[in-house]
Design a protein around this motif. Structure first.
Motif, PDB file in Angstrom:
ATOM      1  N   VAL A   1     108.568 -34.413  35.340  1.00  0.00           N
ATOM      2  CA  VAL A   1     108.250 -35.295  36.461  1.00  0.00           C
ATOM      3  C   VAL A   1     107.767 -36.626  35.931  1.00  0.00           C
ATOM      4  CG1 VAL A   1     106.774 -35.618  38.431  1.00  0.00           C
ATOM      5  CG2 VAL A   1     107.671 -33.370  37.911  1.00  0.00           C
ATOM      6  N   GLY A   2     108.209 -37.629  36.551  1.00  0.00           N
ATOM      7  CA  GLY A   2     107.717 -38.951  36.161  1.00  0.00           C
ATOM      8  C   GLY A   2     108.731 -39.763  35.397  1.00  0.00           C
ATOM      9  N   GLN A   3     109.735 -39.108  34.923  1.00  0.00           N
ATOM     10  CA  GLN A   3     110.770 -39.839  34.183  1.00  0.00           C
ATOM     11  C   GLN A   3     111.874 -40.261  35.134  1.00  0.00           C
ATOM     12  OE1 GLN A   3     110.027 -40.394  31.092  1.00  0.00           O
ATOM     13  NE2 GLN A   3     108.205 -39.144  31.349  1.00  0.00           N
ATOM     14  N   TRP A   4     111.472 -40.915  36.146  1.00  0.00           N
ATOM     15  CA  TRP A   4     112.432 -41.174  37.215  1.00  0.00           C
ATOM     16  C   TRP A   4     113.574 -42.043  36.762  1.00  0.00           C
ATOM     17  CZ3 TRP A   4     111.229 -37.464  39.970  1.00  0.00           C
ATOM     18  CH2 TRP A   4     109.902 -37.130  40.223  1.00  0.00           C
ATOM     19  N   THR A   5     113.232 -42.995  35.982  1.00  0.00           N
ATOM     20  CA  THR A   5     114.313 -43.868  35.528  1.00  0.00           C
ATOM     21  C   THR A   5     115.298 -43.101  34.661  1.00  0.00           C
ATOM     22  OG1 THR A   5     112.537 -44.691  34.162  1.00  0.00           O
ATOM     23  CG2 THR A   5     113.608 -46.261  35.595  1.00  0.00           C
ATOM     24  N   ARG A   6     114.737 -42.302  33.839  1.00  0.00           N
ATOM     25  CA  ARG A   6     115.640 -41.574  32.960  1.00  0.00           C
ATOM     26  C   ARG A   6     116.529 -40.636  33.784  1.00  0.00           C
ATOM     27  NH1 ARG A   6     113.197 -38.035  28.230  1.00  0.00           N
ATOM     28  NH2 ARG A   6     111.622 -39.647  28.445  1.00  0.00           N
ATOM     29  N   ILE A   7     115.886 -39.948  34.657  1.00  0.00           N
ATOM     30  CA  ILE A   7     116.653 -39.034  35.497  1.00  0.00           C
ATOM     31  C   ILE A   7     117.732 -39.788  36.255  1.00  0.00           C
ATOM     32  CG2 ILE A   7     116.541 -37.512  37.478  1.00  0.00           C
ATOM     33  CD1 ILE A   7     113.739 -36.782  36.611  1.00  0.00           C
ATOM     34  N   LYS A   8     117.310 -40.899  36.743  1.00  0.00           N
ATOM     35  CA  LYS A   8     118.296 -41.682  37.486  1.00  0.00           C
ATOM     36  C   LYS A   8     119.464 -42.064  36.579  1.00  0.00           C
ATOM     37  CE  LYS A   8     119.807 -45.762  39.486  1.00  0.00           C
ATOM     38  NZ  LYS A   8     120.874 -45.297  40.264  1.00  0.00           N
ATOM     39  N   ARG A   9     119.111 -42.474  35.432  1.00  0.00           N
ATOM     40  CA  ARG A   9     120.159 -42.916  34.521  1.00  0.00           C
ATOM     41  C   ARG A   9     121.116 -41.773  34.174  1.00  0.00           C
ATOM     42  NH1 ARG A   9     116.960 -46.048  31.209  1.00  0.00           N
ATOM     43  NH2 ARG A   9     116.492 -44.180  30.036  1.00  0.00           N
ATOM     44  N   LEU A  10     120.530 -40.664  33.881  1.00  0.00           N
ATOM     45  CA  LEU A  10     121.356 -39.577  33.390  1.00  0.00           C
ATOM     46  C   LEU A  10     122.010 -38.770  34.508  1.00  0.00           C
ATOM     47  CD1 LEU A  10     119.024 -38.355  30.529  1.00  0.00           C
ATOM     48  CD2 LEU A  10     120.958 -39.926  30.436  1.00  0.00           C
ATOM     49  N   ARG A  11     121.291 -38.711  35.583  1.00  0.00           N
ATOM     50  CA  ARG A  11     121.755 -37.765  36.594  1.00  0.00           C
ATOM     51  C   ARG A  11     122.403 -38.444  37.800  1.00  0.00           C
ATOM     52  NH1 ARG A  11     120.302 -33.155  33.640  1.00  0.00           N
ATOM     53  NH2 ARG A  11     121.500 -31.538  34.693  1.00  0.00           N
ATOM     54  N   PHE A  12     122.057 -39.651  37.988  1.00  0.00           N
ATOM     55  CA  PHE A  12     122.550 -40.303  39.207  1.00  0.00           C
ATOM     56  C   PHE A  12     123.387 -41.530  38.888  1.00  0.00           C
ATOM     57  CE2 PHE A  12     119.209 -37.698  40.606  1.00  0.00           C
ATOM     58  CZ  PHE A  12     119.491 -37.375  41.914  1.00  0.00           C
ATOM     59  N   THR A  13     124.099 -41.418  37.830  1.00  0.00           N
ATOM     60  CA  THR A  13     124.891 -42.588  37.454  1.00  0.00           C
ATOM     61  C   THR A  13     125.899 -42.943  38.533  1.00  0.00           C
ATOM     62  OG1 THR A  13     126.288 -41.055  36.287  1.00  0.00           O
ATOM     63  CG2 THR A  13     124.696 -42.290  34.975  1.00  0.00           C
ATOM     64  N   SER A  14     126.349 -41.934  39.183  1.00  0.00           N
ATOM     65  CA  SER A  14     127.395 -42.194  40.166  1.00  0.00           C
ATOM     66  C   SER A  14     126.829 -42.817  41.443  1.00  0.00           C
ATOM     67  CB  SER A  14     128.104 -40.892  40.513  1.00  0.00           C
ATOM     68  OG  SER A  14     127.136 -39.910  40.849  1.00  0.00           O
ATOM     69  N   SER A  15     125.689 -42.351  41.823  1.00  0.00           N
ATOM     70  CA  SER A  15     125.137 -42.874  43.076  1.00  0.00           C
ATOM     71  C   SER A  15     124.154 -43.998  42.797  1.00  0.00           C
ATOM     72  CB  SER A  15     124.441 -41.751  43.837  1.00  0.00           C
ATOM     73  OG  SER A  15     123.683 -40.965  42.949  1.00  0.00           O
ATOM     74  N   ALA A  16     124.667 -45.157  42.977  1.00  0.00           N
ATOM     75  CA  ALA A  16     123.866 -46.324  42.624  1.00  0.00           C
ATOM     76  C   ALA A  16     122.770 -46.588  43.631  1.00  0.00           C
ATOM     77  CB  ALA A  16     124.767 -47.545  42.520  1.00  0.00           C
ATOM     78  N   TYR A  17     122.938 -46.048  44.790  1.00  0.00           N
ATOM     79  CA  TYR A  17     121.982 -46.387  45.841  1.00  0.00           C
ATOM     80  C   TYR A  17     120.658 -45.683  45.684  1.00  0.00           C
ATOM     81  CZ  TYR A  17     124.454 -42.280  47.372  1.00  0.00           C
ATOM     82  OH  TYR A  17     125.053 -41.062  47.414  1.00  0.00           O
ATOM     83  N   ARG A  18     120.602 -44.729  44.786  1.00  0.00           N
ATOM     84  CA  ARG A  18     119.329 -44.052  44.577  1.00  0.00           C
ATOM     85  C   ARG A  18     118.568 -44.732  43.467  1.00  0.00           C
ATOM     86  NH1 ARG A  18     119.167 -41.557  49.132  1.00  0.00           N
ATOM     87  NH2 ARG A  18     120.639 -39.868  49.399  1.00  0.00           N
ATOM     88  N   THR A  19     117.476 -45.241  43.826  1.00  0.00           N
ATOM     89  CA  THR A  19     116.656 -45.855  42.789  1.00  0.00           C
ATOM     90  C   THR A  19     115.692 -44.810  42.260  1.00  0.00           C
ATOM     91  OG1 THR A  19     114.821 -46.483  44.198  1.00  0.00           O
ATOM     92  CG2 THR A  19     116.731 -47.933  44.160  1.00  0.00           C
ATOM     93  N   PRO A  20     115.151 -45.081  41.129  1.00  0.00           N
ATOM     94  CA  PRO A  20     114.161 -44.152  40.574  1.00  0.00           C
ATOM     95  C   PRO A  20     113.058 -43.873  41.574  1.00  0.00           C
ATOM     96  CG  PRO A  20     114.730 -45.795  38.955  1.00  0.00           C
ATOM     97  CD  PRO A  20     115.477 -46.163  40.193  1.00  0.00           C
ATOM     98  N   ILE A  21     112.719 -44.871  42.277  1.00  0.00           N
ATOM     99  CA  ILE A  21     111.674 -44.666  43.275  1.00  0.00           C
ATOM    100  C   ILE A  21     112.142 -43.709  44.348  1.00  0.00           C
ATOM    101  CG2 ILE A  21     110.360 -45.809  45.060  1.00  0.00           C
ATOM    102  CD1 ILE A  21     110.165 -48.186  43.312  1.00  0.00           C
TER     103      ILE A  21
END
Length: 581
Positions: free
Chosen positions: A477-497
DNA sequence: ATTAGGG
DNA sequence: CCCTAAT
C-alpha cells in the motif's frame, strides 16, 4: 538586411539617448522620481531608468529625448508585430518565441494596460477593452514614428500590407505576443531582442505555447466576437493619421497617460504574487482558455482575421482576472469591469463553439441532466446503479419523476456535492449575477468533456479492481504511482490518487461487508465485486491497514467487529483518526 | 512529484 | 473525484 541595419542603428541610438537622459535629467528630477516610485509598489533597480523616463515624460510635457526613446522602443514592438502578421515576411516576430517568462511579462503589460486604461479613461462598455489598448499601442507606435523617421516607413508599409495583402496571417495571436513582448522587456533587453528575434526559429506558433504545460497562454484561443477588434484594426490601418494628429495635439495628456500606463505595467508586474490560489486560478483559467483555443484552431482555417482579433481580445481579458486576484479586496471593482467585459465579449463565441463543437454525447447529456437534477432536486436519496453512462442518464431522468429508492449512495451524493460545492464557490467569487453562471457552467462542461474527470467518475470494473488489488499485494500500500505505472498502463484515466481512493473505498466496503456479514440483499453497493475479490481485499487490509497505520494495526480489525450501532464508515474514520493521533 | 487525508 | 497539506 537593410532593415536590420536600420534597427541596429536605431537601437544604438536609443541606448545612447537613454543613457544621456538618465544621467542628465534623472538626478534633477530626483524628488519627482521618488514620488513616482512610491506609486509603484516596489521599485527595482532595473526599472529605475524607466521610471525616470516616465517621470520625465510625465512632468515635462515636452517631448524629450527620453520619451521619444521609449516610444521608439515600443515602436519597434509594433514594428515587429506588424512584421509578424506577415506570413510572407521572412523574419516576422512570430518567429521569436517568447519564453514563458516573457508571456508573463507580456500579460502583465496587457494587464497593466487594461487596468490603467480603465482607471484613467473609464472605458466605455461598448467599445470594449480592445479599443483603448489599441489606441494606446497606436499612440506609442505613432509617437515613435513621428519622432523616429527610420521606422516610420517600415511599420507603415507593414501595416498597410497586412491589411491588403495577407488577411489570413497565421500568427494572429503572435502579433499580440510580439507587441507585448517587445514592449515589455526592459530597455536593456531591447537590444538583445533586436538581434535575436529576427533570426529565431522560423515557426513558433501559438500551438507551441499551447503544448507547454503550465505557463502557456492560449493567446489564440479566445472566443470573442471580433467586431470590436476588427474595427480597431481598421482604425489602426486607416486612421493612423488622425490618430497621430490627435496625439500630437494632445501631447501633454497623452504623455502623462502613457506614463501612467507604463507605470501601472511595471507595478503590476512586480505585484504579481504566486499564491497558491493565484496559481491555481490562473492555471484553471488557462486550461479553460486552452479548450477554447484548441477548438478555435479548428476554425482558424476558415476564419482568419476575425479569429485573430478575437484572440487578441482574449489576451486582454484573460489575464486581468487572474492577476487582479492578488489584492483580494480592491480587485473587486477591477474584476467586475473586467469580467464584465470578458463576458460580454466572450460569451457569444463560447456558445457558438459549444453548439458547433460539442456533439451531444452521452456524457455531456449526462452532465446536463445532472445539473438540472441538482437544481430541482437537491435532496435525493436515490440509489443509482449503472454501468453505462447512458444508463445514468435514464436513471436520473426517471428518478426525477419517481423517487422510489431511499437508499443513500455515496457516489451519487458525492457527485452532487462536488457540483454544488463548486457552484457555490463560483458564485462566491463572482458577485455579478448576469449570466456568468450559465456561461461558466457551459465552459466547465466543455472542459469536462476532455480530460476533466470531475463529473461522473468512471466506474471501476472488476478487472480494474483486481488489477489494483494485485498491484497492492505486490507492491504494498502506498506505492500508488508504481502500481499505476505497472498495472494501469492501459487506463490512463486512473491516477495514482484514484487508485488510492479506490483502495480506501475498497477497504471501507470490505469492512462493511465484514460488519454486516452476509447482509446480502444485493445492496448493490458492492454489486460487481466478486466474493473472491472481497476476500483478497480483506486479506490485504489485514496486511496493510491502509496508509501505514503505525502502531495499532489491530485497531481497524477490532473496532468494526465490535461496533454495532454506529455506521462502519464513522468507525473507520474514527479509528483512523485515533491512530493518527 | 507523491502521498495522506478530508470533503 | 477534488482539494490541500505535508513530505
Amino acid at each position: 538586411m537593410d532593415h536590420e541595419a536600420h534597427l541596429c542603428n536605431k537601437f544604438v541610438n536609443m541606448k545612447s539617448q537613454r543613457v544621456k537622459v538618465e544621467d542628465s535629467f534623472a538626478p534633477a528630477l530626483d524628488d519627482e522620481t521618488e514620488t513616482f516610485e512610491h506609486l509603484l509598489a516596489e521599485p527595482k533597480t532595473e526599472y529605475v531608468t524607466v521610471d525616470g523616463v516616465l517621470c520625465f515624460g510625465k512632468e515635462n510635457a515636452e517631448k524629450c529625448l527620453n520619451f521619444d526613446d521609449f516610444s521608439s522602443g515600443f515602436d519597434y514592438g509594433l514594428n515587429t508585430y506588424s512584421g509578424g502578421r506577415h506570413s510572407a515576411h521572412p523574419r516576422g516576430l512570430r518567429s521569436a518565441h517568447p519564453r514563458q517568462g516573457d508571456y508573463e511579462l507580456e500579460l502583465g503589460v496587457l494587464d497593466g494596460l487594461l487596468d490603467e486604461v480603465e482607471e484613467v479613461e473609464d472605458i466605455h462598455a461598448t467599445n470594449g477593452l480592445a479599443s483603448p489598448c489599441d489606441d494606446f499601442l497606436l499612440d506609442i507606435g505613432f509617437t515613435g514614428k513621428v519622432s523616429e523617421l527610420e521606422f516610420g516607413p517600415c511599420e507603415r508599409s507593414h501595416l498597410g500590407n497586412s491589411e491588403s495583402r495577407s488577411p489570413g496571417l497565421s500568427g494572429s495571436s503572435n502579433s499580440a505576443v510580439g507587441v507585448s513582448e517587445s514592449s515589455t522587456v526592459t530597455i536593456q533587453e531591447f537590444e538583445c531582442k533586436n538581434h535575436s528575434c529576427p533570426k529565431a526559429s522560423p515557426h513558433k506558433f501559438p500551438g507551441d505555447f499551447r503544448r507547454k504545460k503550465r505557463r502557456q497562454t492560449p493567446v489564440e484561443g479566445s472566443t470573442c466576437p471580433s467586431s470590436i477588434r476588427l474595427q480597431n484594426f481598421d482604425e489602426l490601418d486607416y486612421d493612423q493619421k488622425s490618430l497621430v494628429s490627435g496625439l500630437l495635439s494632445n501631447e501633454n495628456e497623452k504623455d502623462s497617460i502613457e506614463a501612467n500606463k507604463i507605470g501601472a505595467i511595471l507595478k503590476k508586474k512586480r505585484l504579481r504574487k504566486t499564491t497558491q490560489r493565484l496559481v491555481e486560478d490562473s492555471s484553471k483559467k488557462k486550461a479553460k482558455d486552452l479548450m477554447g483555443s484548441e477548438k478555435l484552431s479548428a476554425l482558424a482555417a476558415t476564419e482568419d482575421l476575425r479569429l485573430k482579433a478575437g484572440s487578441q481580445n482574449k489576451l486582454h481579458h484573460t489575464r486581468p482576472r487572474t492577476l487582479s486576484s492578488v489584492p483580494e479586496e480592491d480587485s473587486i471593482s477591477d474584476n467586475l469591469t473586467l469580467s464584465e467585459f470578458r463576458i460580454r465579449i466572450a460569451r457569444p463565441k463560447k456558445q457558438a463553439i459549444r453548439t458547433e463543437f460539442q456533439p451531444i454525447t452521452s456524457e455531456s447529456e449526462d452532465e446536463i441532466v445532472t445539473t438540472i437534477f441538482e437544481k430541482h432536486d437537491r435532496r435525493k436519496h436515490q440509489h443509482i446503479k449503472f454501468d453505462s453512462e447512458d444508463e445514468i442518464v435514464t436513471t436520473k431522468m426517471s428518478e426525477k419523476h419517481d423517487r422510489r429508492k431511499h437508499q443513500l449512495v455515496k457516489s451519487e451524493s458525492e457527485d452532487e456535492t462536488v457540483t454544488r460545492r463548486r457552484s457555490t464557490r463560483h458564485n462566491r467569487r463572482k458577485h455579478q449575477p448576469i449570466n456568468s453562471e450559465s456561461e461558466d457552467e457551459i465552459v466547465r462542461r466543455k472542459r469536462s468533456k476532455k480530460h476533466d474527470r470531475r463529473k461522473h467518475q468512471r466506474m471501476w470494473d472488476v478487472s480494474e479492481v483486481m488489477a489494483l488489488v494485485d498491484g497492492i499485494s505486490e507492491h504494498g500500500v502506498g506505492q500508488w504511482t508504481r502500481i499505476k505505472r505497472l498495472r494501469f498502463t492501459s487506463s490512463a484515466y486512473r491516477t495514482p490518487i484514484d487508485l488510492r481512493d479506490k483502495w480506501r473505498n475498497l477497504l471501507r466496503s470490505s469492512c462493511r461487508k465484514k460488519l454486516k456479514k452476509e447482509v446480502e440483499e444485493n445492496e448493490e453497493n458492492d454489486m460487481h465485486l466478486p466474493q473472491s475479490l472481497i476476500y483478497r481485499v480483506r486479506e490485504l487490509a489485514k496486511k496493510h491497514p491502509y496508509p501505514r497505520q503505525r502502531g495499532k494495526k489491530f485497531a481497524p480489525a477490532i473496532l468494526p467487529t465490535e461496533s454495532k450501532g454506529a455506521s462502519s464508515d464513522l468507525i473507520i474514520k474514527y479509528v483512523r483518526r485515533k491512530n493518527r493521533s
